[in-house]
Design a protein around this motif. Structure first.
Motif, PDB file in Angstrom:
ATOM      1  N   UNK A  91      26.745  24.624  36.763  1.00  0.00           N
ATOM      2  CA  UNK A  91      26.116  23.936  35.629  1.00  0.00           C
ATOM      3  C   UNK A  91      26.184  24.809  34.381  1.00  0.00           C
ATOM      4  N   UNK A  92      26.145  24.142  33.224  1.00  0.00           N
ATOM      5  CA  UNK A  92      26.020  24.838  31.950  1.00  0.00           C
ATOM      6  C   UNK A  92      24.885  24.220  31.157  1.00  0.00           C
ATOM      7  N   UNK A  93      24.646  24.722  29.964  1.00  0.00           N
ATOM      8  CA  UNK A  93      23.635  24.163  29.061  1.00  0.00           C
ATOM      9  C   UNK A  93      24.321  23.912  27.728  1.00  0.00           C
ATOM     10  N   UNK A  94      24.413  22.643  27.353  1.00  0.00           N
ATOM     11  CA  UNK A  94      25.159  22.225  26.166  1.00  0.00           C
ATOM     12  C   UNK A  94      24.213  21.595  25.143  1.00  0.00           C
ATOM     13  N   UNK A  95      23.954  22.343  24.071  1.00  0.00           N
ATOM     14  CA  UNK A  95      23.102  21.840  22.998  1.00  0.00           C
ATOM     15  C   UNK A  95      23.882  21.565  21.734  1.00  0.00           C
ATOM     16  N   UNK A  96      25.139  21.114  21.883  1.00  0.00           N
ATOM     17  CA  UNK A  96      26.011  20.880  20.733  1.00  0.00           C
ATOM     18  C   UNK A  96      26.223  19.398  20.500  1.00  0.00           C
ATOM     19  N   UNK A  97      26.857  18.711  21.468  1.00  0.00           N
ATOM     20  CA  UNK A  97      27.100  17.268  21.338  1.00  0.00           C
ATOM     21  C   UNK A  97      26.976  16.623  22.707  1.00  0.00           C
ATOM     22  N   UNK A  98      26.612  15.356  22.723  1.00  0.00           N
ATOM     23  CA  UNK A  98      26.353  14.643  23.966  1.00  0.00           C
ATOM     24  C   UNK A  98      27.621  14.504  24.798  1.00  0.00           C
ATOM     25  N   UNK A  99      27.535  14.890  26.057  1.00  0.00           N
ATOM     26  CA  UNK A  99      28.671  14.711  26.960  1.00  0.00           C
ATOM     27  C   UNK A  99      28.858  13.243  27.309  1.00  0.00           C
ATOM     28  N   UNK A 100      27.856  12.411  27.013  1.00  0.00           N
ATOM     29  CA  UNK A 100      27.937  10.975  27.315  1.00  0.00           C
ATOM     30  C   UNK A 100      28.595  10.219  26.177  1.00  0.00           C
ATOM     31  N   UNK A 101      28.142  10.473  24.935  1.00  0.00           N
ATOM     32  CA  UNK A 101      28.638   9.707  23.780  1.00  0.00           C
ATOM     33  C   UNK A 101      29.644  10.476  22.941  1.00  0.00           C
ATOM     34  N   UNK A 102      29.671  11.797  23.081  1.00  0.00           N
ATOM     35  CA  UNK A 102      30.534  12.620  22.244  1.00  0.00           C
ATOM     36  C   UNK A 102      29.978  12.875  20.862  1.00  0.00           C
ATOM     37  N   UNK A 103      28.825  12.285  20.542  1.00  0.00           N
ATOM     38  CA  UNK A 103      28.226  12.458  19.219  1.00  0.00           C
ATOM     39  C   UNK A 103      27.345  13.706  19.184  1.00  0.00           C
ATOM     40  N   UNK A 104      27.273  14.316  18.006  1.00  0.00           N
ATOM     41  CA  UNK A 104      26.467  15.527  17.841  1.00  0.00           C
ATOM     42  C   UNK A 104      25.004  15.236  18.145  1.00  0.00           C
ATOM     43  N   UNK A 105      24.352  16.220  18.780  1.00  0.00           N
ATOM     44  CA  UNK A 105      22.914  16.091  19.007  1.00  0.00           C
ATOM     45  C   UNK A 105      22.129  16.218  17.706  1.00  0.00           C
ATOM     46  N   UNK A 106      22.764  16.769  16.664  1.00  0.00           N
ATOM     47  CA  UNK A 106      22.077  17.029  15.392  1.00  0.00           C
ATOM     48  C   UNK A 106      20.838  17.884  15.602  1.00  0.00           C
ATOM     49  N   UNK A 107      20.957  18.856  16.485  1.00  0.00           N
ATOM     50  CA  UNK A 107      19.841  19.783  16.691  1.00  0.00           C
ATOM     51  C   UNK A 107      19.665  20.663  15.461  1.00  0.00           C
ATOM     52  N   UNK A 108      18.454  21.148  15.210  1.00  0.00           N
ATOM     53  CA  UNK A 108      18.243  22.063  14.068  1.00  0.00           C
ATOM     54  C   UNK A 108      19.191  23.263  14.097  1.00  0.00           C
ATOM     55  N   UNK A 109      19.549  23.731  15.273  1.00  0.00           N
ATOM     56  CA  UNK A 109      20.602  24.732  15.429  1.00  0.00           C
ATOM     57  C   UNK A 109      21.259  24.488  16.788  1.00  0.00           C
ATOM     58  N   UNK A 110      22.582  24.735  16.857  1.00  0.00           N
ATOM     59  CA  UNK A 110      23.315  24.494  18.087  1.00  0.00           C
ATOM     60  C   UNK A 110      23.140  25.669  19.060  1.00  0.00           C
ATOM     61  N   UNK A 111      23.228  25.353  20.360  1.00  0.00           N
ATOM     62  CA  UNK A 111      23.222  26.407  21.372  1.00  0.00           C
ATOM     63  C   UNK A 111      24.087  25.954  22.544  1.00  0.00           C
ATOM     64  N   UNK A 112      24.719  26.908  23.221  1.00  0.00           N
ATOM     65  CA  UNK A 112      25.581  26.593  24.355  1.00  0.00           C
ATOM     66  C   UNK A 112      25.614  27.792  25.295  1.00  0.00           C
ATOM     67  N   UNK A 113      25.368  27.550  26.580  1.00  0.00           N
ATOM     68  CA  UNK A 113      25.407  28.592  27.588  1.00  0.00           C
ATOM     69  C   UNK A 113      26.483  28.235  28.601  1.00  0.00           C
ATOM     70  N   UNK A 114      27.430  29.164  28.809  1.00  0.00           N
ATOM     71  CA  UNK A 114      28.563  28.911  29.689  1.00  0.00           C
ATOM     72  C   UNK A 114      28.111  28.647  31.129  1.00  0.00           C
ATOM     73  N   UNK A 115      28.947  27.928  31.856  1.00  0.00           N
ATOM     74  CA  UNK A 115      28.613  27.528  33.221  1.00  0.00           C
ATOM     75  C   UNK A 115      28.625  28.725  34.173  1.00  0.00           C
ATOM     76  N   UNK A 116      27.760  28.656  35.182  1.00  0.00           N
ATOM     77  CA  UNK A 116      27.731  29.646  36.264  1.00  0.00           C
ATOM     78  C   UNK A 116      27.565  28.900  37.576  1.00  0.00           C
ATOM     79  N   UNK A 117      27.961  29.570  38.662  1.00  0.00           N
ATOM     80  CA  UNK A 117      27.771  29.026  40.002  1.00  0.00           C
ATOM     81  C   UNK A 117      26.460  29.558  40.542  1.00  0.00           C
ATOM     82  N   UNK A 118      25.587  28.656  40.971  1.00  0.00           N
ATOM     83  CA  UNK A 118      24.276  29.066  41.434  1.00  0.00           C
ATOM     84  C   UNK A 118      24.272  29.531  42.883  1.00  0.00           C
ATOM     85  N   UNK A 119      23.234  30.233  43.292  1.00  0.00           N
ATOM     86  CA  UNK A 119      22.062  30.539  42.455  1.00  0.00           C
ATOM     87  C   UNK A 119      22.337  31.703  41.503  1.00  0.00           C
ATOM     88  N   UNK A 120      22.039  31.472  40.212  1.00  0.00           N
ATOM     89  CA  UNK A 120      22.254  32.496  39.184  1.00  0.00           C
ATOM     90  C   UNK A 120      21.613  32.031  37.883  1.00  0.00           C
TER      91      UNK A 120
END
Length: 409
Positions: A91-120
């Protein structure tokens, strides 16, 4: 990933404290990481070691698992850090644009955390800008299957102190500002009963002509006409009619208003007399021909062409239909512009960072990053440096360890 395993066949332990646990030879990445960490005490119990990435200590932890973030919505304060922990899967954490619609989340600031294999631990992010944030796991169809989340930084409310519901303690504006009722004069009151009484009065329409006037018509703006009377029109026996916005006068007997100047007609009005203006003026002579005229000072009709700017639109230099505009310093036709740092006429980004790039403020420079300091690490944590040194910090002797090396071989 590469597995590293260490234990004693004689019962020896690594004493409590901090230091270098082991040095591994690695290649292929400047930013290796460790996952699948198991560190045991002399009794063989897992000590619950975590990987210390050098980031800020988390104030809030979100668990990521099989198509979920938990909790999926929460509130934090500005400046607090959120950590996402992957309990299993990739899993990763994507705070940039919706993976469903492709549209920007328009968050006050963007954030993105690369994927890792759990548990981690996926990673952490410190939120400094108040507002509403949305994010998802952008891998495969995870978001479409419900792996979405949101958080609110600070408290929302109306931040405009001119609004009726101004909230002085709000961290960000949530669009809820209420400005009350607009009064007749364009002002706003939170309570309509507080609106000022609509004034009334009279406005004299004046004239100055060299040709006798046999009829007239004009529109009135800025006020509401409630009646007309008096002036040279009444003295000449004109038939006069009016609506809320238009006045018409003419003679049924062929009488005219003599050439000269004076008061043409007096308007009874509702509104501020100073706002009254006439436009669309038509004057006719005894032969029914139009008299060339113009309006001065909103309420005086004069014979002649008057203003030679048909549109009535002037630029800041006073040129009819001109294109001169004020620059950011207020100078008409000036060349000052707002630079990339938001300063009018400023020099732009003029602070040089250690990598040779330029930014507006030294705090905007990207630092080279943290590469390990066992003394400042969390207790019962482990970290691998770019050179392969595995650091540790523990309050219990270590009898064995096992971990995977990610991002390097």
């Amino acid at each position: 990933p590469t597995l590293v395993l260490g234990f004693s066949l004689t019962g020896s332990t690594v004493p409590a404290g901090e230091g270098t646990l082991v040095v591994i030879e690695i290649s292929g990445s400047d930013e290796p990481s460790l996952s699948g960490i198991i560190v045991s005490d002399p009794a063989g119990a897992d000590m619950g070691f975590t990987y210390d990435s050098g980031g800020p200590v988390a104030d809030f932890t979100v668990n990521a698992g099989n198509m979920y973030f938990y909790p999926d919505a929460f509130n934090i304060e500005p400046g607090q850090t959120v950590e996402w922990y992957n309990s299993g899967g990739t899993h990763n954490v994507n705070g940039v644009s919706s993976a469903i619609t492709g549209e920007s989340f328009d968050n006050p600031e963007e954030f993105f955390l690369e994927s890792v294999v759990g548990p981690a631990t996926i990673g952490s992010f410190t939120f400094t800008i108040p507002g509403h944030y949305q994010y998802d796991c952008s891998l495969y169809s995870h978001a479409a299957n419900g792996m979405v989340g949101s958080l609110t930084v600070g408290s929302g409310g109306c931040t405009d102190d001119m609004a009726c519901n101004y909230a002085s303690d709000a961290d960000f504006d949530d669009g809820s500002c209420d400005y009350g009722t607009m009064c007749w004069d364009g002002s706003y009151e939170c309570n309509a009963n507080d609106c000022p009484d609509e004034p009334g009065g009279m406005v004299s329409i004046n004239y100055n002509v060299d040709t006798p006037i046999a009829g007239f018509q004009f529109d009135v703006t800025g006020v509401t006409v409630t009646g007309v009377s008096g002036g040279a029109a009444e003295a000449a026996g004109f038939m006069i009619s009016s609506s809320a916005t238009t006045v018409l006068g003419f003679s049924l007997t062929g009488m005219t208003i003599p050439a000269g100047e004076g008061v043409l007609i007096v308007l009874d009005i509702e509104g501020n007399a100073g706002d009254a203006c006439i436009e669309g003026v038509i004057l006719s002579d005894a032969a029914g021909e139009a008299i060339d005229q113009s309006v001065e000072d909103c309420t005086t009709i004069i014979e002649g062409g008057g203003d030679d700017c048909p549109s009535g639109v002037y630029d800041c230099a006073g040129v009819c239909d001109g294109d001169a505009v004020e620059d950011c310093a207020g100078e008409c036709g000036g060349s000052a512009e707002v630079d990339e740092c938001g300063e009018c006429g400023g020099p732009g980004a003029d602070v040089m960072c250690e990598d040779g790039s330029y930014v507006c403020d030294a705090s905007d420079c990207e630092t080279s990053g943290w590469d390990g300091d066992a003394c400042t690490m969390d207790v019962n944590s482990i970290h691998v440096t770019s050179s392969g040194s595995v650091l540790y910090n523990t309050d219990t002797p270590i009898a064995g360890f096992q971990f995977n090396v990610d991002g390097a071989t």
